[in-house]
Scaffold this motif. Structure first.
Motif, mmCIF file in Angstrom:
data_model
loop_
_atom_site.group_PDB
_atom_site.id
_atom_site.type_symbol
_atom_site.label_atom_id
_atom_site.label_comp_id
_atom_site.label_asym_id
_atom_site.label_seq_id
_atom_site.Cartn_x
_atom_site.Cartn_y
_atom_site.Cartn_z
ATOM 1 N N ARG A 147 3.713 4.792 3.649
ATOM 2 C CA ARG A 147 5.036 4.815 3.030
ATOM 3 C C ARG A 147 6.056 5.489 3.943
ATOM 4 O O ARG A 147 7.179 4.984 4.111
ATOM 5 C CB ARG A 147 4.985 5.539 1.690
ATOM 6 N N GLN B 59 0.820 -1.211 0.000
ATOM 7 C CA GLN B 59 0.000 0.000 0.000
ATOM 8 C C GLN B 59 0.859 1.269 0.000
ATOM 9 O O GLN B 59 0.343 2.367 -0.218
ATOM 10 C CB GLN B 59 -0.917 0.018 1.235
ATOM 11 N N PRO C 30 3.028 2.717 -2.054
ATOM 12 C CA PRO C 30 3.004 3.643 -3.198
ATOM 13 C C PRO C 30 1.734 4.480 -3.275
ATOM 14 O O PRO C 30 1.719 5.512 -3.950
ATOM 15 C CB PRO C 30 3.122 2.699 -4.404
ATOM 16 N N TYR C 31 0.680 4.041 -2.595
ATOM 17 C CA TYR C 31 -0.610 4.724 -2.713
ATOM 18 C C TYR C 31 -1.001 5.481 -1.443
ATOM 19 O O TYR C 31 -2.012 6.189 -1.448
ATOM 20 C CB TYR C 31 -1.710 3.695 -3.032
ATOM 21 N N ASP C 32 -0.210 5.313 -0.378
ATOM 22 C CA ASP C 32 -0.575 5.903 0.908
ATOM 23 C C ASP C 32 0.665 6.546 1.527
ATOM 24 O O ASP C 32 1.585 5.847 1.957
ATOM 25 C CB ASP C 32 -1.141 4.825 1.840
ATOM 26 N N ASP C 33 0.687 7.868 1.556
ATOM 27 C CA ASP C 33 1.863 8.585 2.061
ATOM 28 C C ASP C 33 2.162 8.246 3.516
ATOM 29 O O ASP C 33 3.336 8.106 3.909
ATOM 30 C CB ASP C 33 1.658 10.098 1.932
#
Length: 205
Positions: A117, A109, A111-114
């Motif tokens: 990440r 997840q 790459p889609y959730d700062d």
């Protein structure tokens, strides 16, 4: 909140092992924590917020486990770091695989959730710092080859460890293979007078 948070984090761990990331619900975690869903939402508004807190919880445990590795020399401490990362203290092998599988799903997840990440990056940055510090100490003490680039060596070791953990989950690869190869790199390439060291040319006096 501290005791309640710890209970919820432990419940989240158990729920992830049982259900995996994709199927995990707030109700699953509430059931594991023996709380009502409303009580769980009192502490965390959403599953996303709870999982970000869970990653912070894991980070605290991770830093405690890999900090100050045992060993009298830098190569010994590097080998201890490798073992600490590859073999976390989980009593049940099935539980270890189940949790690593859920964590791998969580990593996907990133790459889609700062928020996720940023928290995941903390693990790698901390480990690189620990490895770099041990290598620097070894160079100063004369046990690690001074010709080694500490940043490159630290990045390689951390990348290899991360890859080994992923392979263990994705294809069932035995971490013992990664341990042997990383040990060979530490002893043969990084260590002064290691078996892979190129003979040094002796110039005229």
């Amino acid at each position: 909140m501290s005791d309640a948070r710890d209970d919820i984090m432990e419940a989240t761990y158990r729920a992830l092992c049982t259900h995996g990331y994709a199927d995990l619900t707030m109700q699953d975690i509430a059931d594991e924590a023996e709380l009502s869903k409303a009580a769980l939402h009192y502490h965390y508004d959403s599953k996303r917020e709870l999982l970000e807190s869970f990653l912070e919880f894991l980070y605290d445990r991770f830093t405690e486990r890999v900090s100050d590795p045992a060993g009298e020399t830098a190569p010994e401490r590097l080998r201890a770091l490798v073992d600490a990362v590859l073999y976390p203290p989980v009593e049940d092998d099935d539980e270890r695989v189940a949790f690593k599988t859920a964590l791998l799903e969580l990593k996907a997840q990133g790459p889609y959730d700062d928020g996720i990440r940023d928290r995941l990056q903390q693990f790698g940055e901390f480990l690189r710092g620990e490895v770099r510090a041990v290598i620097d100490d070894g160079i100063e003490a004369g046990t690690i080859d001074s010709g080694i680039d500490p940043d490159d060596a630290a990045r390689f070791l951390v990348t290899a460890l991360d890859g080994a953990s992923t392979k263990q989950v994705a294809v069932g690869q035995d971490p013992d293979c990664a341990r042997r190869m990383l040990t060979a790199y530490i002893e043969g390439t990084l260590t002064v007078d290691g078996p892979d060291r190129e003979p040094q040319e002796v110039g005229p006096e």
